[in-house]
Design a protein around this motif. Structure first.
Motif, PDB file in Angstrom:
ATOM      1  N   VAL A  31       0.784  -1.140  -0.075  1.00  0.00           N
ATOM      2  CA  VAL A  31      -0.023  -0.079   0.140  1.00  0.00           C
ATOM      3  C   VAL A  31       0.891   1.178  -0.079  1.00  0.00           C
ATOM      4  CG1 VAL A  31      -1.686   1.375   1.422  1.00  0.00           C
ATOM      5  CG2 VAL A  31      -1.926  -0.962   1.046  1.00  0.00           C
ATOM      6  N   GLY A  32       1.929   1.335   0.814  1.00  0.00           N
ATOM      7  CA  GLY A  32       2.853   2.417   0.909  1.00  0.00           C
ATOM      8  C   GLY A  32       3.490   2.575  -0.348  1.00  0.00           C
ATOM      9  N   SER A  33       3.965   1.516  -1.187  1.00  0.00           N
ATOM     10  CA  SER A  33       4.940   1.659  -2.567  1.00  0.00           C
ATOM     11  C   SER A  33       3.792   2.232  -3.587  1.00  0.00           C
ATOM     12  CB  SER A  33       5.365   0.577  -2.547  1.00  0.00           C
ATOM     13  OG  SER A  33       4.368  -0.734  -3.006  1.00  0.00           O
ATOM     14  N   SER A  34       2.338   1.781  -3.409  1.00  0.00           N
ATOM     15  CA  SER A  34       1.455   2.232  -4.457  1.00  0.00           C
ATOM     16  C   SER A  34       0.775   3.705  -4.378  1.00  0.00           C
ATOM     17  CB  SER A  34       0.407   1.214  -4.647  1.00  0.00           C
ATOM     18  OG  SER A  34      -0.252   1.041  -3.427  1.00  0.00           O
ATOM     19  N   THR A  35       0.972   4.227  -3.116  1.00  0.00           N
ATOM     20  CA  THR A  35       0.363   5.410  -2.724  1.00  0.00           C
ATOM     21  C   THR A  35       0.800   6.492  -3.805  1.00  0.00           C
ATOM     22  OG1 THR A  35       0.410   4.874  -0.425  1.00  0.00           O
ATOM     23  CG2 THR A  35       0.320   7.352  -0.905  1.00  0.00           C
ATOM     24  N   GLY A  36       1.975   6.923  -4.213  1.00  0.00           N
ATOM     25  CA  GLY A  36       2.595   7.960  -4.964  1.00  0.00           C
ATOM     26  C   GLY A  36       1.852   7.666  -6.479  1.00  0.00           C
ATOM     27  N   ARG A  37       1.532   6.541  -6.810  1.00  0.00           N
ATOM     28  CA  ARG A  37       1.044   6.089  -8.334  1.00  0.00           C
ATOM     29  C   ARG A  37      -0.298   6.262  -8.206  1.00  0.00           C
ATOM     30  NH1 ARG A  37       4.574   1.788  -6.939  1.00  0.00           N
ATOM     31  NH2 ARG A  37       6.440   1.843  -8.279  1.00  0.00           N
ATOM     32  N   GLY A  46       6.428  15.477  -0.187  1.00  0.00           N
ATOM     33  CA  GLY A  46       6.775  15.042   1.078  1.00  0.00           C
ATOM     34  C   GLY A  46       6.040  13.619   1.467  1.00  0.00           C
ATOM     35  N   THR A  47       4.711  13.578   1.265  1.00  0.00           N
ATOM     36  CA  THR A  47       3.921  12.312   1.585  1.00  0.00           C
ATOM     37  C   THR A  47       4.344  11.158   0.798  1.00  0.00           C
ATOM     38  OG1 THR A  47       1.941  13.929   1.801  1.00  0.00           O
ATOM     39  CG2 THR A  47       1.616  11.760   1.615  1.00  0.00           C
ATOM     40  N   THR A  48       4.695  11.561  -0.423  1.00  0.00           N
ATOM     41  CA  THR A  48       4.972  10.549  -1.348  1.00  0.00           C
ATOM     42  C   THR A  48       6.455   9.736  -0.855  1.00  0.00           C
ATOM     43  OG1 THR A  48       3.850  11.277  -3.310  1.00  0.00           O
ATOM     44  CG2 THR A  48       5.692   9.504  -3.638  1.00  0.00           C
ATOM     45  N   VAL A  49       7.506  10.584  -0.314  1.00  0.00           N
ATOM     46  CA  VAL A  49       8.359  10.153  -0.011  1.00  0.00           C
ATOM     47  C   VAL A  49       8.530   9.389   1.383  1.00  0.00           C
ATOM     48  CG1 VAL A  49      10.897  10.962   0.854  1.00  0.00           C
ATOM     49  CG2 VAL A  49       9.837  11.961  -1.176  1.00  0.00           C
ATOM     50  N   LEU A  50       7.526  10.050   2.256  1.00  0.00           N
ATOM     51  CA  LEU A  50       7.284   9.266   3.461  1.00  0.00           C
ATOM     52  C   LEU A  50       6.675   7.977   3.157  1.00  0.00           C
ATOM     53  CD1 LEU A  50       7.340   9.649   6.617  1.00  0.00           C
ATOM     54  CD2 LEU A  50       5.256  10.452   6.533  1.00  0.00           C
ATOM     55  N   ALA A  51       5.755   7.801   2.366  1.00  0.00           N
ATOM     56  CA  ALA A  51       4.945   6.517   2.147  1.00  0.00           C
ATOM     57  C   ALA A  51       6.034   5.660   1.470  1.00  0.00           C
ATOM     58  CB  ALA A  51       3.885   6.679   1.146  1.00  0.00           C
ATOM     59  N   THR A  53       9.364   5.546   2.006  1.00  0.00           N
ATOM     60  CA  THR A  53      10.198   5.007   3.062  1.00  0.00           C
ATOM     61  C   THR A  53       9.704   4.199   3.919  1.00  0.00           C
ATOM     62  OG1 THR A  53      11.188   7.205   3.023  1.00  0.00           O
ATOM     63  CG2 THR A  53      11.852   5.998   4.691  1.00  0.00           C
ATOM     64  N   GLY A  54       8.334   4.362   4.327  1.00  0.00           N
ATOM     65  CA  GLY A  54       7.674   3.427   5.046  1.00  0.00           C
ATOM     66  C   GLY A  54       7.395   2.067   4.288  1.00  0.00           C
ATOM     67  N   ALA A  55       7.177   2.015   3.072  1.00  0.00           N
ATOM     68  CA  ALA A  55       7.001   0.762   2.185  1.00  0.00           C
ATOM     69  C   ALA A  55       8.362   0.135   2.351  1.00  0.00           C
ATOM     70  CB  ALA A  55       6.797   1.141   0.922  1.00  0.00           C
ATOM     71  N   TYR A  56       9.626   0.704   2.136  1.00  0.00           N
ATOM     72  CA  TYR A  56      10.715  -0.012   2.055  1.00  0.00           C
ATOM     73  C   TYR A  56      11.283  -0.472   3.388  1.00  0.00           C
ATOM     74  CZ  TYR A  56      11.703   2.197  -2.299  1.00  0.00           C
ATOM     75  OH  TYR A  56      11.752   2.627  -3.795  1.00  0.00           O
ATOM     76  N   THR A  57      10.670   0.338   4.635  1.00  0.00           N
ATOM     77  CA  THR A  57      10.992  -0.199   5.987  1.00  0.00           C
ATOM     78  C   THR A  57      10.180  -1.444   5.994  1.00  0.00           C
ATOM     79  OG1 THR A  57      11.342   2.020   6.717  1.00  0.00           O
ATOM     80  CG2 THR A  57      10.676   0.376   8.457  1.00  0.00           C
ATOM     81  N   CYS A  58       8.801  -1.614   5.611  1.00  0.00           N
ATOM     82  CA  CYS A  58       8.071  -2.650   5.808  1.00  0.00           C
ATOM     83  C   CYS A  58       8.801  -3.999   5.169  1.00  0.00           C
ATOM     84  CB  CYS A  58       6.587  -2.490   5.204  1.00  0.00           C
ATOM     85  SG  CYS A  58       5.718  -1.452   6.391  1.00  0.00           S
TER      86      CYS A  58
END
Length: 76
Positions: A31-37, A46-51, A53-58
């Motif tokens: 979900v975090g990696s598809s937010t920006g798309r 900023g929101t896309t970068v944060l999402a 980063t969270g996706a990569y952490t997951c």
């Protein structure tokens, strides 16, 4: 042959919780990696970068959990 039902139930419970947690964390990564798309934003706000980063952490947590499981299986 005697089955230790308490130990079997404990293994079942821990396995169930761990697998549900791992699938949940992986889902959060997807979900975090598809937010920006989904928003169509190509500017990298900023929101896309944060999402992302969270996706990569997951995904890193999932990889660490799998590596730890392999370590436990192969440990002497």
């Amino acid at each position: 042959m005697d089955i230790d039902w308490a130990a079997l139930g404990q293994v079942f419970g821990v396995s169930l919780v761990a697998s549900v947690a791992l699938v949940g964390v992986f889902t959060l990564g997807i979900v975090g990696s598809s937010t920006g798309r989904a928003e169509g934003s190509q500017t990298g706000g900023g929101t896309t970068v944060l999402a992302r980063t969270g996706a990569y952490t997951c995904f890193a947590l999932c990889a660490a959990a799998v590596a730890y499981g392999i370590y436990i299986i192969t440990a002497p």
